[in-house]
Design a protein around this motif. Sequence first.
Motif, PDB file in Angstrom:
ATOM      1  N   ARG A  71       9.585 -16.392 -39.144  1.00  0.00           N
ATOM      2  CA  ARG A  71       8.427 -17.542 -39.315  1.00  0.00           C
ATOM      3  C   ARG A  71       8.905 -18.757 -39.514  1.00  0.00           C
ATOM      4  O   ARG A  71       9.889 -18.651 -40.478  1.00  0.00           O
ATOM      5  N   VAL A  72       9.417 -18.994 -38.510  1.00  0.00           N
ATOM      6  CA  VAL A  72      10.166 -20.858 -37.887  1.00  0.00           C
ATOM      7  C   VAL A  72       8.288 -21.056 -37.830  1.00  0.00           C
ATOM      8  O   VAL A  72       7.181 -20.763 -37.413  1.00  0.00           O
ATOM      9  N   SER A  73       8.115 -22.588 -38.854  1.00  0.00           N
ATOM     10  CA  SER A  73       6.826 -23.827 -39.020  1.00  0.00           C
ATOM     11  C   SER A  73       7.403 -25.107 -39.901  1.00  0.00           C
ATOM     12  O   SER A  73       8.762 -25.041 -40.218  1.00  0.00           O
ATOM     13  N   GLY A  74       6.765 -25.968 -39.103  1.00  0.00           N
ATOM     14  CA  GLY A  74       7.341 -26.946 -39.607  1.00  0.00           C
ATOM     15  C   GLY A  74       6.517 -28.296 -38.259  1.00  0.00           C
ATOM     16  O   GLY A  74       5.733 -28.171 -37.624  1.00  0.00           O
ATOM     17  N   GLN A  75       7.446 -29.038 -38.518  1.00  0.00           N
ATOM     18  CA  GLN A  75       6.967 -30.458 -36.944  1.00  0.00           C
ATOM     19  C   GLN A  75       7.894 -31.228 -37.074  1.00  0.00           C
ATOM     20  O   GLN A  75       9.386 -31.843 -37.594  1.00  0.00           O
ATOM     21  N   VAL A  76       8.165 -32.136 -35.431  1.00  0.00           N
ATOM     22  CA  VAL A  76       9.243 -33.015 -35.299  1.00  0.00           C
ATOM     23  C   VAL A  76       8.540 -33.257 -34.478  1.00  0.00           C
ATOM     24  O   VAL A  76       7.227 -33.781 -34.172  1.00  0.00           O
TER      25      VAL A  76
END
Length: 162
Positions: free
Chosen positions: A44-49
Motif C-alpha cells: 500500500r502506497v499512501s501520502g501526499q505530494v
Amino acid sequence: MLATLAACATGPKPDASAVAELQASRGSTVTGRLSFAQFGSKVRVSGQVSGLKPGAEHGFHVHEKGDCSSGDGMSTGGHFNPAGAPHGRHGHGSHHVGDLPPLGADSYGVARVNFETDRISLAGANSVVGKGLIVHRDPDDYTTQPTGNAGPRLACAVISAR
C-alpha cells in the motif's frame, strides 16, 4: 476491553514498511511524503505530494538508484526494471516494476496518493527499498521507451526502510 478496541482501531501490522521524503529538484517547489506498507504480496502506497502544477497529471516512477545528489534527479538513473520489461502503464500489461500510477494534482497543486500494488515489494527482487522515487513535470505517455517522455524530474527521494 479498551486495549482490545485500541488494537482493532489500528488495523493489521504491515510485514514491512518504508518511507520516501520527496525533496524539490533545482528550480522546483515539489515536496511530499509517501509511505509504503507491505501486507503479504501487496504494498500500500499512501501520502501526499504538493507544489505540482494545479489540475495537471505528472509521471511518477521508482528509479534504479537511491541517489538524489545531482540536484536534478538524474543521479537516480533509469526506471527500476529488474525483469527487463518494456515501459508501460502501471496495472496494464507488461511494464517496468518502477512504473507507478500517475499523480493527479488538484486545483491547489496537491496530489493525494493511495493505491495498492503487487508489482513492487519491500523485500526480494522487486524491492523498492533503497531505490529512487521521482515525480516528473509532465504526464507519462506510456509508449516512449524506456522513459514515457514525462519530462524533467521535479522531486526526488530515496525510499528508506522504517
